[in-house]
Write a protein that holds these residues in place. Structure first.
Motif, PDB file in Angstrom:
ATOM      1  N   LYS A 273      48.296  72.592  57.492  1.00 34.44           N
ATOM      2  CA  LYS A 273      47.161  73.538  57.781  1.00 34.44           C
ATOM      3  C   LYS A 273      46.043  73.027  58.421  1.00 34.44           C
ATOM      4  O   LYS A 273      45.656  71.928  58.211  1.00 34.44           O
TER       5      LYS A 273
ATOM      6  N   TYR B  74      42.590  71.957  46.034  1.00 34.55           N
ATOM      7  CA  TYR B  74      42.457  71.001  46.887  1.00 34.55           C
ATOM      8  C   TYR B  74      41.500  69.893  46.494  1.00 34.55           C
ATOM      9  O   TYR B  74      40.434  70.073  45.543  1.00 34.55           O
TER      10      TYR B  74
ATOM     11  N   GLY C 177      42.368  83.091  55.767  1.00 34.91           N
ATOM     12  CA  GLY C 177      42.840  82.047  55.093  1.00 34.91           C
ATOM     13  C   GLY C 177      41.544  81.661  54.129  1.00 34.91           C
ATOM     14  O   GLY C 177      40.384  82.207  53.997  1.00 34.91           O
TER      15      GLY C 177
ATOM     16  N   PHE D 189      42.016  73.756  58.822  1.00 36.16           N
ATOM     17  CA  PHE D 189      40.792  74.532  58.656  1.00 36.16           C
ATOM     18  C   PHE D 189      39.930  74.086  59.701  1.00 36.16           C
ATOM     19  O   PHE D 189      39.815  72.887  60.167  1.00 36.16           O
TER      20      PHE D 189
ATOM     21  N   ASP E   7      47.985  67.599  53.528  1.00 35.29           N
ATOM     22  CA  ASP E   7      48.498  69.068  53.593  1.00 35.29           C
ATOM     23  C   ASP E   7      47.568  69.973  54.269  1.00 35.29           C
ATOM     24  O   ASP E   7      47.856  70.891  55.023  1.00 35.29           O
ATOM     25  N   VAL E   8      46.342  69.597  54.479  1.00 37.00           N
ATOM     26  CA  VAL E   8      45.336  70.188  55.358  1.00 37.00           C
ATOM     27  C   VAL E   8      44.579  69.225  55.984  1.00 37.00           C
ATOM     28  O   VAL E   8      44.168  68.208  55.594  1.00 37.00           O
TER      29      VAL E   8
ATOM     30  N   ASP F 192      44.152  78.001  59.966  1.00 35.55           N
ATOM     31  CA  ASP F 192      44.458  78.665  58.578  1.00 35.55           C
ATOM     32  C   ASP F 192      43.389  78.860  57.589  1.00 35.55           C
ATOM     33  O   ASP F 192      43.699  79.163  56.476  1.00 35.55           O
ATOM     34  N   GLY F 193      42.106  78.397  58.001  1.00 36.29           N
ATOM     35  CA  GLY F 193      41.146  78.518  56.925  1.00 36.29           C
ATOM     36  C   GLY F 193      39.766  77.849  57.614  1.00 36.29           C
ATOM     37  O   GLY F 193      39.805  77.357  58.544  1.00 36.29           O
TER      38      GLY F 193
ATOM     39  N   LYS G 100      46.363  70.099  46.796  1.00 34.73           N
ATOM     40  CA  LYS G 100      46.829  69.855  48.082  1.00 34.73           C
ATOM     41  C   LYS G 100      45.628  68.904  48.640  1.00 34.73           C
ATOM     42  O   LYS G 100      44.335  68.930  48.244  1.00 34.73           O
TER      43      LYS G 100
ATOM     44  N   THR H 169      40.700  69.453  57.732  1.00 34.38           N
ATOM     45  CA  THR H 169      39.627  70.225  58.402  1.00 34.38           C
ATOM     46  C   THR H 169      38.543  69.665  59.358  1.00 34.38           C
ATOM     47  O   THR H 169      38.180  68.567  59.102  1.00 34.38           O
TER      48      THR H 169
END
Ligand code: G3P
Length: 217
Positions: free
Chosen positions: A2, A129, A56, A4, A184-185, A23-24, A163, A187
């Motif tokens: 994802k 997270y 998100g 962010f 997973d993410v 996604d966020g 995550k 940012t």
């Protein structure tokens, strides 16, 4: 993985969102201060606006450092919008608070994580997270992406559900390496996201196609 955006700037959030890949959002007190947001009501309103812009998770950070203060603040932040994720620092009372919040249905993002040991504590406490700060690790002469690989490996072999959210991204290559490492993410600041678009051969190739297209009309 994802995507962010790591900012409290509404124009940048809108721009990334309009690209269709967002996604966020993650924020922190430094990013809020940069936008000149002051006072609890203004801060809460700003988080609400972000939540209404983006579909998100939106991380909002507590500034309390004691267990009760973190829980009080976390509950107020979580009441702003269902997509709020409460960002809690990796300190002793923070770990205790994450445990309580996770058991009581409030999503958390454990921030200021710089080691695998800290990441294990986050997961044991049930954080949604964990945020290893890879740019700041690089700045201190280590390899931040190696920590993402290590944490992802530990979480996978141990079956932890937390995550891995790679934070403190400095450039497009960080994003690519985090994707390879299984984050997973990620940012990211807007310029790192936009940097993924760029390749000189794309520009040269497009210029040639457009030039040749003139011969076909
Ligand atoms: O939001 C947490 C993190 O992404 C901060 O990044 O650039 O201040 O190290 P940076």
């Amino acid at each position: 993985m994802k995507f962010f955006i790591d900012t409290a700037n509404l124009d940048q959030i809108r721009e990334a969102n309009e690209l269709g890949i967002l996604d966020g959002v993650t924020t922190n007190p430094s990013l809020m201060a940069k936008e000149g947001i002051k006072g609890e009501q203004a801060i809460f309103q700003h988080y609400k606006t972000i939540c209404e812009l983006v579909d998100g998770d939106v991380s909002a950070e507590v500034i309390s450092t004691d267990y009760k203060g973190i829980l009080d603040e976390a509950q107020k932040l979580a009441d702003i919008h269902p997509n709020i994720v409460v960002k809690v620092p990796m300190i002793k009372d923070g770990v205790k608070a994450i445990k309580w919040l996770s058991e009581n249905g409030i999503k958390t993002n454990c921030t200021l994580v710089f080691s695998a040991g800290q990441a294990i504590l986050c997961a044991k406490a049930g954080a949604t997270y964990v945020s290893p700060f890879i740019g700041r690790i690089d700045d201190s002469g280590w390899d931040g992406v190696q920590l993402i690989e290590q944490v992802k490996h530990i979480y996978t072999v141990q079956g932890f559900e937390t995550k891995v959210l790679a934070a403190s991204i400095r450039n497009p290559n960080h994003i690519i390496r985090c994707a390879e490492a299984g984050a997973d993410v990620c940012t990211c600041p807007l310029d790192s996201i936009m940097g993924l678009l760029k390749h000189p051969l794309t520009d040269i190739g497009l210029a040639k196609f457009l030039e040749d297209a003139k011969k076909t009309v």
